[in-house]
Design a protein around this motif. Structure first.
Motif, PDB file in Angstrom:
ATOM      1  N   THR A 135       0.812  -1.218   0.000  1.00  0.00           N
ATOM      2  CA  THR A 135       0.000   0.000   0.000  1.00  0.00           C
ATOM      3  C   THR A 135       0.847   1.271   0.000  1.00  0.00           C
ATOM      4  O   THR A 135       0.665   2.141  -0.862  1.00  0.00           O
ATOM      5  CB  THR A 135      -0.984  -0.014   1.183  1.00  0.00           C
ATOM      6  N   PRO A 136       1.807   1.457   0.942  1.00  0.00           N
ATOM      7  CA  PRO A 136       2.630   2.669   0.882  1.00  0.00           C
ATOM      8  C   PRO A 136       3.560   2.702  -0.323  1.00  0.00           C
ATOM      9  O   PRO A 136       3.909   3.773  -0.823  1.00  0.00           O
ATOM     10  CB  PRO A 136       3.418   2.643   2.193  1.00  0.00           C
ATOM     11  N   ALA A 164       1.579   4.062  -3.141  1.00  0.00           N
ATOM     12  CA  ALA A 164       1.410   5.512  -2.972  1.00  0.00           C
ATOM     13  C   ALA A 164       2.677   6.248  -3.400  1.00  0.00           C
ATOM     14  O   ALA A 164       2.617   7.320  -4.006  1.00  0.00           O
ATOM     15  CB  ALA A 164       1.064   5.829  -1.520  1.00  0.00           C
ATOM     16  N   ALA A 165       3.847   5.666  -3.087  1.00  0.00           N
ATOM     17  CA  ALA A 165       5.118   6.293  -3.466  1.00  0.00           C
ATOM     18  C   ALA A 165       5.269   6.357  -4.982  1.00  0.00           C
ATOM     19  O   ALA A 165       5.854   7.307  -5.523  1.00  0.00           O
ATOM     20  CB  ALA A 165       6.284   5.532  -2.847  1.00  0.00           C
ATOM     21  N   LYS A 166       4.765   5.361  -5.693  1.00  0.00           N
ATOM     22  CA  LYS A 166       4.822   5.374  -7.155  1.00  0.00           C
ATOM     23  C   LYS A 166       4.039   6.567  -7.717  1.00  0.00           C
ATOM     24  O   LYS A 166       4.392   7.120  -8.748  1.00  0.00           O
ATOM     25  CB  LYS A 166       4.246   4.068  -7.717  1.00  0.00           C
ATOM     26  N   GLN A 167       2.990   6.945  -7.000  1.00  0.00           N
ATOM     27  CA  GLN A 167       2.137   8.030  -7.474  1.00  0.00           C
ATOM     28  C   GLN A 167       2.617   9.403  -7.037  1.00  0.00           C
ATOM     29  O   GLN A 167       2.599  10.364  -7.815  1.00  0.00           O
ATOM     30  CB  GLN A 167       0.699   7.809  -6.975  1.00  0.00           C
ATOM     31  N   PHE A 177       6.190   9.831   4.729  1.00  0.00           N
ATOM     32  CA  PHE A 177       6.714   8.500   4.427  1.00  0.00           C
ATOM     33  C   PHE A 177       8.005   8.622   3.622  1.00  0.00           C
ATOM     34  O   PHE A 177       8.099   9.444   2.703  1.00  0.00           O
ATOM     35  CB  PHE A 177       5.696   7.689   3.631  1.00  0.00           C
ATOM     36  N   LEU A 178       8.972   7.779   3.960  1.00  0.00           N
ATOM     37  CA  LEU A 178      10.203   7.653   3.183  1.00  0.00           C
ATOM     38  C   LEU A 178      10.205   6.270   2.550  1.00  0.00           C
ATOM     39  O   LEU A 178      10.144   5.257   3.252  1.00  0.00           O
ATOM     40  CB  LEU A 178      11.434   7.802   4.090  1.00  0.00           C
ATOM     41  N   CYS A 179      10.274   6.207   1.230  1.00  0.00           N
ATOM     42  CA  CYS A 179      10.218   4.929   0.524  1.00  0.00           C
ATOM     43  C   CYS A 179      11.429   4.770  -0.391  1.00  0.00           C
ATOM     44  O   CYS A 179      11.915   5.735  -0.975  1.00  0.00           O
ATOM     45  CB  CYS A 179       8.941   4.833  -0.304  1.00  0.00           C
ATOM     46  N   LEU A 198      10.364  -2.063   4.150  1.00  0.00           N
ATOM     47  CA  LEU A 198       9.954  -3.054   3.152  1.00  0.00           C
ATOM     48  C   LEU A 198      10.207  -2.533   1.745  1.00  0.00           C
ATOM     49  O   LEU A 198      10.663  -3.272   0.866  1.00  0.00           O
ATOM     50  CB  LEU A 198       8.473  -3.401   3.336  1.00  0.00           C
ATOM     51  N   SER A 199       9.948  -1.243   1.519  1.00  0.00           N
ATOM     52  CA  SER A 199      10.165  -0.664   0.193  1.00  0.00           C
ATOM     53  C   SER A 199      11.641  -0.664  -0.183  1.00  0.00           C
ATOM     54  O   SER A 199      11.993  -0.718  -1.365  1.00  0.00           O
ATOM     55  CB  SER A 199       9.618   0.767   0.143  1.00  0.00           C
TER      56      SER A 199
END
Length: 495
Positions: A56-57, A60-63, A79-81, A396-397
């Motif tokens: 899910t996060p 969101a980071a892709k967007q 958030f840091l991805c 996880l990312s």
């Protein structure tokens, strides 16, 4: 009257629009993210997900980009991805992101105490004391390796007692891994049938499942209201109190025991430090029983969640890949022979070492890292992240970052091997976080994973039960991403 109603019907939407525009203007320096509405913030973005899971996060980071803001009601969470953003935040801006990010729910549970959830001077004191205690008690040394080997051997005997028939290994693995920490914290082990161990497991399972529920989100948005209402959030708090009470009882027992020349366990060590602090008459001291209780809780669950889940997944992954098992077994036989395996042997077993790392990368046991909080205004990637903002590093990312991993969503030990078959340490492998708040028990966890898995794989060949083609490798969708319940056959190799 009709004119007043008409005026209000025109004025109210205008006022709401002006309020909404004011919110947007006040938040213009934050990283981008889902459009934030009054009251709900950006939670609508998550509501549109069919299922909330580890991706899910990342979606969101892709967007919105690898540094994005999700507004939970009126307060922002950044958030840091991906590896670059997480490293930049936790290492390059380590002092700015040093405090623990306590949302209303975690503030209620932890009270900002312990080695996991304290901040500032209190955290530095608990962290330093924890490091000294673990070093004194032998973590990273032969004495700790002996304790892990004893638990691994007991687990081997339990598996052998199943005589190759299908069985559920999860509780046995959890108990063995738990006992490494219990012996370190309390000075003794808990058998699997101990009622306190059963309480602990059920409480941990409930708290993990609670993290992705609507009641959790409602508490974070409206804590003062939810405190007055019944619901699962109250049970989560009761579970936490029960877990802390177990540690409180152990502390009481330790205080009644005759002192020894050397500390027997973590509680012994901490109580001695408490006595030293009392003699200093320092009114600002944070070395007290409340912090001890919470530190025990933090160290235990930090270690249990990672090591136990990874070993459980390891058996699933390897049972689905007999060729990987056989290659590990052959490497151990060729290099170690009939000698006992010790932790230092990981340097001589590159393939085995790579497989263990890849299991942890492929099935990392958490959606996100524990939140941080900015200690000052932080300028990052052209944005201003104000002091007091909650920061969520998405580990996880990092482990699924397609810019650094050749096949991020596939199990591939070659991620950690060079062309000659030598083990390669990867800077992108943040399985224990990074920076000043990295995992306190990293050395113990690495030792646990290696010793438990090599002991098991040397004795058994794992395979799915008859009639089952493949065990499920996808995790259960909750905050800690555990495996689905499963059964496996542990076939003794000497048969």
């Amino acid at each position: 009257m009709a004119e007043i109603q008409l005026s209000l019907s025109v004025l109210l939407p205008i006022l709401l629009l002006l309020y909404f525009l004011k919110l947007l203007w006040s938040r213009r320096h934050y990283p981008p993210g889902p459009l934030a509405f009054p009251i709900i913030g950006g939670l609508w973005r998550i509501a549109f997900e069919k299922e909330i899971d580890g991706m899910t996060p990342i979606k969101a980071a892709k967007q919105y980009g690898n540094v994005f803001t999700l507004w939970l009601g009126h307060f922002p969470v950044v958030f840091l991805c991906g590896f670059d953003a997480v490293k930049e935040g936790l290492v390059d801006h380590s002092e700015g992101f040093l405090d623990r990010g306590l949302t209303p729910f975690f503030q209620k549970l932890s009270e900002g105490k312990g080695v996991g959830f304290a901040s500032g001077h209190a955290w530095k004191k608990q962290r330093r004391l924890g490091q000294m205690a673990l070093a004194k008690l032998g973590v990273g040394k032969r004495i700790m390796e002996d304790k892990i080997e004893d638990e691994a051997q007991q687990l081997v005997e339990i598996f052998a007692s199943q005589k190759g028939k299908p069985f559920d290994p999860i509780l046995f693995i959890t108990n063995s891994v738990s006992n490494v920490t219990f012996s370190l914290m309390y000075g003794y082990r808990w058998p699997v049938e101990d009622p306190n161990f059963e309480k602990l497991i059920k409480s941990n399972e409930y708290l993990s499942n609670f993290g992705l529920t609507i009641f959790y989100a409602l508490y974070e948005l409206f804590p003062s209201i939810m405190d007055r209402l019944p619901g699962p959030h109250k049970k989560a708090m009761e579970m936490t109190e029960m877990l802390l009470s177990l540690s409180k009882e152990e502390i009481r027992k330790h205080k009644e025991q005759e002192p020894t020349q050397e500390p027997r366990d973590f509680i012994d060590y901490y109580l001695r430090e408490m006595e030293k602090e009392k003699n200093k008459n320092d009114p600002t001291s944070t070395v007290d029983e409340e912090n001890l209780m919470h530190s025990i809780h933090d160290i235990y669950f930090g270690g249990l969640g990672n090591s136990s889940s990874i070993i459980q997944f390891a058996i699933i992954i390897l049972a689905n890949r007999p060729d990987v098992q056989d290659k590990i077994f052959k490497e151990i036989e060729d290099v170690v022979g009939s000698s006992n395996i010790c932790y230092d042997d990981h340097k001589r077993l590159p393939y085995t070492h790579a497989v263990i790392h890849e299991i942890q990368r492929y099935r990392f046991p958490a959606i996100i890292g524990i939140p941080r909080q900015t200690t000052r205004d932080v300028h990052m990637r052209g944005y201003i992240i104000p002091k007091g903002t909650i920061i969520v590093p998405n580990l996880l990312s990092v482990l699924l970052d397609d810019e650094y991993w050749e096949t991020p969503h596939k199990f591939n030990p070659n991620h950690f091997l060079d062309k000659d078959g030598n083990f390669v340490a990867r800077k992108e492998f943040l399985g224990f976080s990074t920076g000043p708040r990295s995992c306190l028990g990293e050395n113990m966890a690495r030792m646990e994973l290696f010793i438990f898995l090599t002991r098991l794989l040397r004795v058994f060949h794992f395979q799915p039960p008859p009639g089952v083609k493949k065990l499920i490798e996808e995790p259960v969708k909750n905050a800690t991403l555990p495996p689905h319940p499963y059964k496996v056959c542990a076939i003794p190799r000497n048969s």
